[in-house]
Design an enzyme around this catalytic site. Sequence first.
Site, mmCIF file in Angstrom:
data_model
loop_
_atom_site.group_PDB
_atom_site.id
_atom_site.type_symbol
_atom_site.label_atom_id
_atom_site.label_comp_id
_atom_site.label_asym_id
_atom_site.label_seq_id
_atom_site.Cartn_x
_atom_site.Cartn_y
_atom_site.Cartn_z
ATOM 1 C CB VAL A 71 -1.034 0.163 1.377
ATOM 2 C CG1 VAL A 71 -1.753 -1.272 1.103
ATOM 3 C CG2 VAL A 71 -0.115 0.146 2.518
ATOM 4 C CG LEU A 122 5.608 -0.403 -10.018
ATOM 5 C CD1 LEU A 122 4.329 -0.854 -10.455
ATOM 6 C CD2 LEU A 122 6.273 0.669 -10.629
ATOM 7 C CE LYS A 123 4.976 0.917 0.235
ATOM 8 N NZ LYS A 123 4.270 1.970 0.681
ATOM 9 C CB VAL A 124 11.050 -0.417 -3.699
ATOM 10 C CG1 VAL A 124 12.473 0.344 -3.446
ATOM 11 C CG2 VAL A 124 10.962 -1.435 -2.674
ATOM 12 C CB THR A 151 5.827 4.921 -4.220
ATOM 13 O OG1 THR A 151 5.646 3.948 -3.124
ATOM 14 C CG2 THR A 151 5.359 4.679 -5.484
#
Length: 328
Positions: A117, A166-168, A170
Amino acid sequence: MKIGFIGLGNVGGKLAGSLLRNKFDLTVHDLNPALVATFVVRGAHAATSPLQMMQDCDAVITCLPSPAASAAVVEKMLPAITADKIWMEMSTTDESEVKRLAALVKAAGGAAMECPVSGGCHRADTGNISIFAGCDRATFERMLPTLTTLGRRVLHTGDIGTASILKVMTNYLATANLLTCCEALVTMKAAGLDMNTTYEAMKISSGTSFVHETESQLILNGSRDVSFTMDLVKKDIGLFQKIADQAGVPLEISPLLVEIFNDGIARFGERELSPNIIRRLEEATGLDIRAPGFPAELTDDEPEEQGYEVIPTGLTAPAGAAKPVPAE
């Protein structure tokens, strides 16, 4: 569908709360029995172990502080995994590790999804956070009703591993934003500008960002309590640097961020709140970067709404993809 949730910390507890608030059949587990008890009195079931949870539930979500913690839990659940079971990883983790664990789950006959998230603990608390989901399309569609309860905007990123990358990314961008906001606030204070006026100038201009509109408020209040610590920032930006190194990208800003947070940890401790990285500049200048009127903690004032799948610009929505539910 029976959902299990392992890890009731700052983020996990809020995500699990959204499921409970929306009447899901929820079973919880955490190393802290007091956290489990707060869910049981609100109607959740308690599991004595990860193995029991996987036996009793259709899908089990993990939201844990490190790849090692997730690995320990998944390995305990493996004997109970069958063709109708799903493991959902909501932790911020390493791409190669989530792929390894997903392969173990699939070898046991189950399905795996990574769904980290982004958007802050205050939005996790209201179901308005964003979710990245990496998995096959069939598993994504099966779990979309759960995902759109946990979050407002849900992006199917592709196969296992893509969501973690992608989480990393962001979190890397958020860290860069945090450090530039710190430098901007301290520099404006040193130049004699009013901090309330400075905050508004940043907010209404091209210089604004999600981080400024959230974490800058906590910096100016003095609480700095964003429920995120320096060791977690170091983990995330280190993972981003690892991705760049593996891809052969010669980054220049990323290594500097790592250096700054290594210094912050050496000075203030790894469990120091991440916005207190500004203390490096406060101590160097002797300035107090606080102002009246800012909150000590963040709250989400947007109403809770049913979530929806986000379709990337330029791509065609898959057949059966969920559509946004318009606000009334």
